[in-house]
Design a protein around this motif. Structure first.
Motif, mmCIF file in Angstrom:
data_model
loop_
_atom_site.group_PDB
_atom_site.id
_atom_site.type_symbol
_atom_site.label_atom_id
_atom_site.label_comp_id
_atom_site.label_asym_id
_atom_site.label_seq_id
_atom_site.Cartn_x
_atom_site.Cartn_y
_atom_site.Cartn_z
ATOM 1 N N SER A 1 11.138 5.369 4.018
ATOM 2 C CA SER A 1 11.786 6.215 5.057
ATOM 3 C C SER A 1 12.479 5.553 6.215
ATOM 4 N N ALA A 2 12.524 4.393 6.048
ATOM 5 C CA ALA A 2 13.328 3.573 7.230
ATOM 6 C C ALA A 2 14.816 3.663 6.945
ATOM 7 N N GLY A 3 15.368 3.775 5.693
ATOM 8 C CA GLY A 3 16.832 4.220 5.497
ATOM 9 C C GLY A 3 17.179 5.437 5.822
ATOM 10 N N ASP A 4 16.220 6.458 6.145
ATOM 11 C CA ASP A 4 16.584 7.822 6.466
ATOM 12 C C ASP A 4 17.234 8.124 7.942
ATOM 13 N N HIS A 5 17.041 6.957 8.958
ATOM 14 C CA HIS A 5 17.356 6.997 10.301
ATOM 15 C C HIS A 5 18.800 6.927 10.481
ATOM 16 N N SER B 1 0.663 -1.259 -0.196
ATOM 17 C CA SER B 1 -0.051 0.045 0.084
ATOM 18 C C SER B 1 0.938 1.241 -0.003
ATOM 19 N N GLU B 2 0.398 2.334 -0.273
ATOM 20 C CA GLU B 2 1.031 3.727 -0.414
ATOM 21 C C GLU B 2 1.711 3.787 1.160
ATOM 22 N N GLU B 3 0.910 3.529 2.274
ATOM 23 C CA GLU B 3 1.350 3.761 3.568
ATOM 24 C C GLU B 3 2.681 2.675 3.865
ATOM 25 N N GLN B 4 2.196 1.397 3.250
ATOM 26 C CA GLN B 4 3.623 0.504 3.669
ATOM 27 C C GLN B 4 4.864 1.056 2.716
ATOM 28 N N TYR B 5 4.644 1.502 1.672
ATOM 29 C CA TYR B 5 5.891 2.023 1.042
ATOM 30 C C TYR B 5 6.536 3.227 1.648
#
Length: 53
Positions: free
Chosen positions: A49-53, A40-44
């Motif tokens: 964004s997980a790599g932004d941390h 889904s758009e939310e999962q994507y």
């Protein structure tokens, strides 16, 4: 998918990431791309964004 991510595709705009990333990271990228059609758009957005941390 792993091979494509690692080696790229000439004359297609798909770069090779094997020279700059370890195989473990490439497997994660391949799994992400393989699962994109079912996301889904939310999962994507969350996974992207997980790599932004």
């Amino acid at each position: 998918m792993f091979w494509l991510v690692k080696h790229g595709v000439k004359a297609s705009g798909m770069p090779a990431f094997g020279g700059s990333h370890e195989d473990r990271a490439l497997w994660n990228i391949a799994a992400f791309v393989k699962n994109m059609p079912q996301m889904s758009e939310e999962q994507y957005a969350t996974l992207g964004s997980a790599g932004d941390h």
